[in-house]
Every structure is written in C-alpha cells, then in structure tokens.
Design an enzyme around this catalytic site. Structure first.
Site, PDB file in Angstrom:
ATOM      1  CG  PHE A  18      -1.733  -1.287   1.364  1.00 36.61           C
ATOM      2  CD1 PHE A  18      -2.891  -1.505   0.631  1.00 36.61           C
ATOM      3  CD2 PHE A  18      -1.291  -2.289   2.229  1.00 36.61           C
ATOM      4  CE1 PHE A  18      -3.611  -2.692   0.765  1.00 36.61           C
ATOM      5  CE2 PHE A  18      -1.997  -3.476   2.363  1.00 36.61           C
ATOM      6  CZ  PHE A  18      -3.158  -3.676   1.638  1.00 36.61           C
ATOM      7  CG  ASP A  62      -0.854   1.829  -4.085  1.00 32.53           C
ATOM      8  OD1 ASP A  62      -0.697   2.245  -2.920  1.00 32.53           O
ATOM      9  OD2 ASP A  62      -1.911   1.994  -4.742  1.00 32.53           O
ATOM     10  CB  SER A  63      -4.406  -1.453  -6.344  1.00 33.53           C
ATOM     11  OG  SER A  63      -4.889  -0.468  -5.456  1.00 33.53           O
ATOM     12  CG  ASN A 106      -5.706  -7.087  -4.605  1.00 35.18           C
ATOM     13  OD1 ASN A 106      -5.298  -7.127  -3.448  1.00 35.18           O
ATOM     14  ND2 ASN A 106      -6.981  -7.168  -4.914  1.00 35.18           N
ATOM     15  CB  CYS A 166      -5.955   4.665   9.402  1.00 32.70           C
ATOM     16  SG  CYS A 166      -6.552   4.168   7.801  1.00 32.70           S
TER      17      CYS A 166
HETATM   18  N1  SAH Z   1       1.452   3.994   3.062  1.00 34.27           N
HETATM   19  C1  SAH Z   1       1.044   5.194   2.368  1.00 34.27           C
HETATM   20  C2  SAH Z   1      -0.438   5.433   2.454  1.00 34.27           C
HETATM   21  C3  SAH Z   1      -1.299   4.285   2.019  1.00 34.27           C
HETATM   22  S1  SAH Z   1      -2.879   4.770   1.517  1.00 34.27           S
HETATM   23  C4  SAH Z   1       1.833   6.378   2.865  1.00 34.27           C
HETATM   24  O1  SAH Z   1       2.397   6.302   3.951  1.00 34.27           O
HETATM   25  O2  SAH Z   1       1.859   7.401   2.169  1.00 34.27           O
HETATM   26  C5  SAH Z   1      -3.513   3.300   0.909  1.00 34.27           C
HETATM   27  C6  SAH Z   1      -3.024   2.902  -0.458  1.00 34.27           C
HETATM   28  O3  SAH Z   1      -3.470   1.579  -0.671  1.00 34.27           O
HETATM   29  C7  SAH Z   1      -3.554   3.705  -1.619  1.00 34.27           C
HETATM   30  O4  SAH Z   1      -2.470   4.217  -2.355  1.00 34.27           O
HETATM   31  C8  SAH Z   1      -4.368   2.722  -2.470  1.00 34.27           C
HETATM   32  O5  SAH Z   1      -4.171   2.912  -3.856  1.00 34.27           O
HETATM   33  C9  SAH Z   1      -3.783   1.418  -2.047  1.00 34.27           C
HETATM   34  N2  SAH Z   1      -4.653   0.231  -2.110  1.00 34.27           N
HETATM   35  C10 SAH Z   1      -5.927   0.108  -1.686  1.00 34.27           C
HETATM   36  N3  SAH Z   1      -6.344  -1.177  -1.785  1.00 34.27           N
HETATM   37  C11 SAH Z   1      -5.300  -1.887  -2.297  1.00 34.27           C
HETATM   38  C12 SAH Z   1      -5.089  -3.249  -2.621  1.00 34.27           C
HETATM   39  N4  SAH Z   1      -6.044  -4.150  -2.411  1.00 34.27           N
HETATM   40  N5  SAH Z   1      -3.892  -3.605  -3.111  1.00 34.27           N
HETATM   41  C13 SAH Z   1      -2.913  -2.690  -3.300  1.00 34.27           C
HETATM   42  N6  SAH Z   1      -3.050  -1.385  -2.995  1.00 34.27           N
HETATM   43  C14 SAH Z   1      -4.228  -0.985  -2.501  1.00 34.27           C
END
Ligand code: SAH
Length: 395
Positions: free
Chosen positions: A227, A249-250, A278, A339
C-alpha cells in the site's frame, strides 16, 4: 438565543468536556436555529452547559464551541482558537527540516470539523462540519494573517460532509493556486505531492513519526512496502540504508508519483521496484514462490468506516498480516497499521497476534505506534485516536 434542551442525565459527557451532542440526547429545541448557527446547550434542569454549533441533518446534532456559556462565538473567538492551535505547534513549525505539518486538528484543537494542513508555502483546509462551514470566510482571513502563505486551498471533498448535508467543495480559497506538485521536506527526505488530487489533503502527515521509525529500522534490510501510495515509507526505508525496497500499490498513478519521489531523493532505480498489484493476491503469490523479506510495511486504507463493517475489516487486517508473516525471514520485522477508528489497539494487537500464530510464527512487539503529534488526541475525546501500528519481530 436558540437553545437545545437535553434529556435528563444526558449532560454527563458534556460535563467531561466531550464535544459532541447526539440527536438522542436532545429533548427539545427552542427557537429555530439554522445549520451552523450557535446554540446554547442546557441540561434538563435548565442549567447552561455551553455553546455549540447546530447541525440539523447529522446524528451529531451539535458540536461544542465552548463550555463557558458566557463566551461569544464570533470571528475573534475563532481567531483565538486558530492562534492557539498554531502556537501549540511552534516547535514543529520552527524545524526547517519539517516543512509540512497539520496546523489544526478539528475537535482536538477545539475547532470541530476543521482541518488545516501546511505544505510548504500552501495551506490546505477541510471544512467537514456546518459549524465551521458558515465561518469559512473569517477562518481563511485569519489563517492568512496568522500563517503567512502563498495560497489557501480547500479539499472538503470527503464523504463526512454528506452526513452534514453539505456538498463536496474543492478549489482555491485565497491567493495563488498551488503548483501541480508541491515539494515538502521531511527530515531531509523530499516528497512531491498533489494538493489537488492527492489523498486526504495531499499526503499522510499522520505517519510522520512512523516513517522516522521505519527509517531507523531498515539498515541492510530487504523491504516490502505494501500500500505504498507515493512512496512515503519506501523513501524512509532507503534513507535508512535498506538494501532494496519493493513498493506495491493497486494505483499506477500513485506509483508514478512514487518513482518521481525516489528520483527526487537521488535513489537509483536499482534500489527499488514498483509493482502495480492487489496486495491480497500478491502476498499469496509471493508465499507460493517462497519469496523472503526482512521488513514488511502494511499500511492499508481504512477497511472499516463504521462499527458495522468491523468484522470484515478485522478479517482483512488479519489476512494481510498472516500472509506477510509467512514471507519474513527469522528476525524480520512486521510493521502493520490500521487507521480504522472502529478498531482499537487491544483489538489490533489481538488480530496481529492471531495472524502471526496462524502463519506458524512467534513474535514480540517492539513498538506501539500512533498518529504524529500534530494530530493530537483531545483528552476528553479519545475518538480522535485513529491510527494504530505495531512493530513486531518474528523468530
Ligand atoms: N502507506 C502510504 C499510504 C497508504 S494509503 C503512505 O504512507 O503514504 C492506501 C493505499 O493503498 C492507496 O495508495 C491505495 O491505492 C492502495 N490500495 C488500496 N487497496 C489496495 C489493494 N487491495 N492492493 C494494493 N493497494 C491498494
């Protein structure tokens, strides 16, 4: 003045200075307050408890401005509250290596529903509640004077406004429009972010201390940053001497911004990879391939918006922690976050413990993590503690 009369016994939370008045606590309304207007709150015996802003369409029917009924809620009152919020952060704001910081955090700073974030020369506001919505012009004027900046931009596009009967609102409130990418400095690390399109107000300021934590844990480690968004933790990891970072990230556009951020910090493409995937699927695939990492960050989006969704969310947090645990070398570190306000630290710890156990591993918690100090938790308002994280070492 318009008055909300509470049901018998419903004054107790207000006496503890909790800032919300729920619709069920209200026996009757005298007068006909408009959305956002100041109302007096009185208990069943007619005793004044303070002043609040009225929100007829929300379950949270009023939010307290003041517990002194003799106060006047006007532009000067708001200015004093804004000034105090900024003054509380003076140590952070005087740090030249920290050019982004939350200036106002809503209820915790006793300005219900208002968020103000500073990104370099620009301020970004969220007006999430009718009480601050009606004072928008005054708030913008005060911010200009209290925190000289180039421009003030609004990102009140979040779902929370719906409960308030307010439409989304986004755009320039004053001054110069921010450039497409604004650069901030975080302890020598540089991040570019989009005020217009980024998540929240542009960046995850709440993870500031936790990025610092990851930086100091990463020396020589192979890191999987799940993520990854625009590379917040990944850049901290390389700054801390990680051997390699794999960002997942997705969202391909987020990873493009991440790539620009790695370049901005002078890291070469050999030091990191970006993978659009994913996380739920990828972790399983990696397990199958017997891939191994030395530190894994799991910082997913909010899986539970409400208490109702919380079982499903708990399963999702457990699933990724379980799959990630299976990929860690002995001595590896799991850094996982939630969160979701609906999941508290004891529950998050239990979810993580069950996940590690089900992966056939054993571990210890080294650090309990929370949101950064510019996102303070009002003592009477524990609801504002939403970010939880654990650093666990696995045998
Ligand atoms: N860790 C980051 C914030 C994460 S926000 C930081 O510190 O800046 C959550 C992220 O998860 C988003 O960018 C979103 O695109 C991604 N996301 C949501 N569901 C997902 C999934 N199933 N697989 C991969 N990425 C995902």
């Amino acid at each position: 003045m318009h008055t909300l009369h509470l049901n018998k016994g419903r004054e107790s939370s207000l006496l503890r200075r909790h800032p919300w008045v729920f619709s069920g606590a209200i026996a009757r309304v005298s007068g006909s307050p408009e959305a956002g207007e100041t109302v007096r709150i009185v208990d069943a015996g007619g005793q004044a408890l303070g002043l609040a802003a009225y929100s007829p369409s929300s379950q949270i029917r009023a939010r307290m401005w003041s517990f002194a009924a003799s106060d006047t809620i006007d532009s000067a009152f708001l200015r004093a509250r804004l000034q105090r919020a900024i003054a509380r952060r003076s140590a952070l704001l005087n740090d030249p290596r920290r050019t982004a910081c939350r200036l106002v955090y809503a209820e915790s700073d006793e300005i219900p529903g208002l968020v103000v974030d500073r990104y370099g020369d620009y301020l970004v506001c969220q007006f999430m509640f009718t009480g601050v919505e009606v004072w928008k012009a005054e708030i913008v004027q005060h911010l200009r004077e209290l925190f000289p900046c180039r421009g003030i931009y609004e990102r009140s596009d979040a779902a929370a406004r719906k409960h308030e009967g307010l439409p989304p609102s986004q755009g320039l409130l004053w001054g110069e429009a921010p450039p497409a990418i604004v650069e901030i400095n975080e302890q020598g690390r540089l991040y570019g972010l989009s005020i217009e399109h980024g998540h929240k107000t542009g960046f995850y300021l709440d993870q500031y201390d936790n990025r610092e934590m990851v930086r100091r844990l990463c020396q020589g480690r192979r890191v999987l940053n799940c993520f990854a968004y625009t590379g917040g933790f990944g850049i901290a990891a390389l700054a801390g001497g990680a051997e390699h970072v794999l960002n997942v990230d997705s969202s391909a556009p987020s990873l493009e911004l991440a790539a620009a951020n790695f370049a901005r910090n002078g890291f070469s493409p050999a030091q990191y990879d970006n993978l659009t995937a994913n996380v739920f699927d990828l972790l399983r695939e990696f397990r199958h391939q017997q891939r191994r990492f030395d530190l894994i960050v799991l910082d997913p989006p909010k899986f539970a918006e409400t208490k109702v969704q919380f079982k499903k969310a708990a399963r999702a947090y457990k699933d990724i922690a379980l799959q990630a645990s299976a990929l860690l070398e002995p001595g590896g570190l799991l850094v996982n976050f939630s969160c979701s306000g609906a999941i508290d630290m004891p529950l998050f710890q239990k979810i993580t413990a069950d996940a590690v156990l089900d992966a056939g591993r054993h571990g210890q918690i080294l650090h309990y993590l929370h949101q950064a100090e510019d996102h303070p938790v009002g003592l009477p308002f524990p609801e504002s503690l939403y970010l939880k994280g654990l650093v666990s070492t696995l045998d």
